[in-house]
Design a protein around this motif. Structure first.
Motif, short mmCIF file in Angstrom:
data_model
loop_
_atom_site.label_atom_id
_atom_site.label_comp_id
_atom_site.label_asym_id
_atom_site.label_seq_id
_atom_site.Cartn_x
_atom_site.Cartn_y
_atom_site.Cartn_z
N THR A 21 33.18 37.98 53.94
CA THR A 21 34.57 38.40 54.38
C THR A 21 36.31 37.68 53.75
OG1 THR A 21 33.84 38.36 57.17
CG2 THR A 21 36.28 38.54 56.83
N GLY A 22 36.11 36.59 53.52
CA GLY A 22 37.22 36.62 53.19
C GLY A 22 37.48 36.65 51.49
N VAL A 23 36.06 36.95 50.57
CA VAL A 23 36.09 37.53 48.89
C VAL A 23 36.53 38.71 49.10
CG1 VAL A 23 34.91 38.42 47.48
CG2 VAL A 23 34.12 36.01 48.55
N LEU A 24 36.41 39.43 50.67
CA LEU A 24 36.35 41.15 49.93
C LEU A 24 37.39 41.56 50.73
CD1 LEU A 24 32.97 42.94 52.03
CD2 LEU A 24 33.97 42.72 49.41
N THR A 25 38.44 40.14 51.43
CA THR A 25 39.74 40.45 51.46
C THR A 25 40.41 40.55 50.53
OG1 THR A 25 39.04 39.75 54.07
CG2 THR A 25 41.59 39.27 52.93
N GLU A 26 40.11 39.48 49.71
CA GLU A 26 40.74 39.25 48.86
C GLU A 26 41.25 40.61 47.69
OE1 GLU A 26 42.76 36.71 46.94
OE2 GLU A 26 41.70 34.94 48.62
N TYR A 27 39.86 41.29 47.57
CA TYR A 27 39.80 42.79 46.72
C TYR A 27 40.52 43.09 47.66
CZ TYR A 27 37.36 46.51 45.90
OH TYR A 27 36.77 48.34 45.75
N VAL A 28 40.73 44.08 48.77
CA VAL A 28 41.42 45.04 49.63
C VAL A 28 42.77 44.43 49.14
CG1 VAL A 28 42.06 45.35 51.77
CG2 VAL A 28 39.43 45.34 51.58
N GLU A 29 42.59 43.27 49.37
CA GLU A 29 44.85 43.21 49.38
C GLU A 29 45.08 43.60 47.72
OE1 GLU A 29 47.80 39.58 49.02
OE2 GLU A 29 45.48 38.68 49.19
N ALA A 30 44.39 43.36 47.10
CA ALA A 30 44.81 43.54 45.28
C ALA A 30 44.23 45.65 45.01
CB ALA A 30 43.40 42.90 44.85
N THR A 31 44.21 45.60 45.57
CA THR A 31 43.61 47.17 45.82
C THR A 31 44.67 47.82 47.07
OG1 THR A 31 40.69 46.90 45.49
CG2 THR A 31 41.87 49.27 45.92
N VAL B 167 36.93 44.57 59.30
CA VAL B 167 38.13 42.99 59.49
C VAL B 167 38.39 43.03 58.18
CG1 VAL B 167 37.19 41.23 60.28
CG2 VAL B 167 36.05 42.74 61.21
N PRO B 168 37.79 42.49 56.85
CA PRO B 168 38.21 42.47 55.93
C PRO B 168 39.19 43.76 56.00
CG PRO B 168 35.58 42.79 54.91
CD PRO B 168 35.87 42.71 56.56
N TYR B 169 38.80 45.10 55.92
CA TYR B 169 40.24 45.91 55.48
C TYR B 169 40.75 45.34 56.10
CZ TYR B 169 42.61 50.15 54.77
OH TYR B 169 43.20 51.18 54.38
N LEU B 170 41.69 45.05 57.44
CA LEU B 170 42.56 44.86 58.90
C LEU B 170 43.08 43.05 57.99
CD1 LEU B 170 41.02 45.89 61.66
CD2 LEU B 170 43.00 46.67 60.50
N LEU B 171 42.00 42.50 57.38
CA LEU B 171 42.85 41.08 57.21
C LEU B 171 43.00 41.29 56.08
CD1 LEU B 171 39.73 38.84 57.70
CD2 LEU B 171 41.77 39.22 59.11
N GLY B 172 43.03 41.67 54.84
CA GLY B 172 43.50 42.16 53.63
C GLY B 172 44.96 43.06 53.63
N LEU B 173 44.40 44.32 54.33
CA LEU B 173 46.34 45.17 54.99
C LEU B 173 47.23 43.68 55.17
CD1 LEU B 173 46.66 48.01 54.77
CD2 LEU B 173 46.30 47.94 57.11
#
Length: 208
Positions: A86-96, A118-124
């Motif tokens: 989840t943490g890794v995908l959060t970073e990816y979402v933030e960058a994208t 979940v990672p989408y919302l966290l990255g957002l």
């Protein structure tokens, strides 16, 4: 009794084999996830510096690695729904998401990014901090319309995230990100107000 003991031995042996495989895949994913974090930072840094072409190159590599991680992890629910992924995908979402906002003024969907909610919302939530940097950079160069543009994105993200009223067990870590987004939004609002005030004062001085 002997057959029962042998049967249990076989059961435990099979479990050990599966867990050893799980551990091996986990190690592979952890090593690969370091590349995701590194590339995500490169995308963000280059977007903030205005090096969009370079950011695009890093983003292309990032997407390839993330898709590889997701395809591997999907076969192992223990890993796919784990905190580290989840943490890794959060970073990816933030960058994208940051890249898409800056280059296309749009939000990619979770489906486009192949990530869960979940990672989408966290990255957002994390994007708000990067947008504030863009607001400040725009104000330093006296580009007030650009600053307003990114402020509106900050505002939109916060307003939509703040409508989510779910327990931490469902969306772990989201509430602190929403609280932080609210603070950053207020700081940015103040930055914009002061910059516009200074601009008006400078115009009034020139008119005299």
């Amino acid at each position: 009794m002997l057959s029962l003991v042998m049967n249990l031995k076989e059961i435990v042996s099979n479990i050990i084999t599966k867990l050893e495989e799980l551990d091996r895949v986990r190690d592979e994913l952890i090593k690969t996830s370091r590349d995701v974090i590194k590339l995500s930072k490169e995308v963000i840094n280059n977007v903030l510096k205005g090096n969009i072409e370079k950011a695009h190159e890093y983003l292309s590599r990032l997407k390839e690695i993330v898709h590889l991680i997701i395809s591997k992890a999907r076969n192992y629910p223990e890993l796919y729904f784990s905190g580290f992924l989840t943490g890794v995908l959060t970073e990816y979402v933030e960058a994208t998401v940051l890249y898409e906002i800056v280059t296309k003024s749009r939000y990619p969907t979770p489906q486009e990014l192949s990530v869960s909610e979940v990672p989408y919302l966290l990255g957002l939530g994390d994007v708000v901090g990067e947008l504030r940097r863009l607001v400040l950079d725009s104000l330093r160069s006296s580009d007030y319309s650009r600053a307003e543009k990114y402020f509106k994105f900050m505002e939109e993200i916060y307003e939509n995230l703040s409508t989510i009223v779910l327990p931490d067990a469902v969306v772990p870590g989201l509430r602190p990100k929403i609280d932080n987004a609210r603070r950053l939004l207020e700081y940015a609002r103040s930055d914009l107000f002061l910059a516009q005030l200074r601009f008006r004062l400078s115009l009034s001085v020139e008119d005299k």
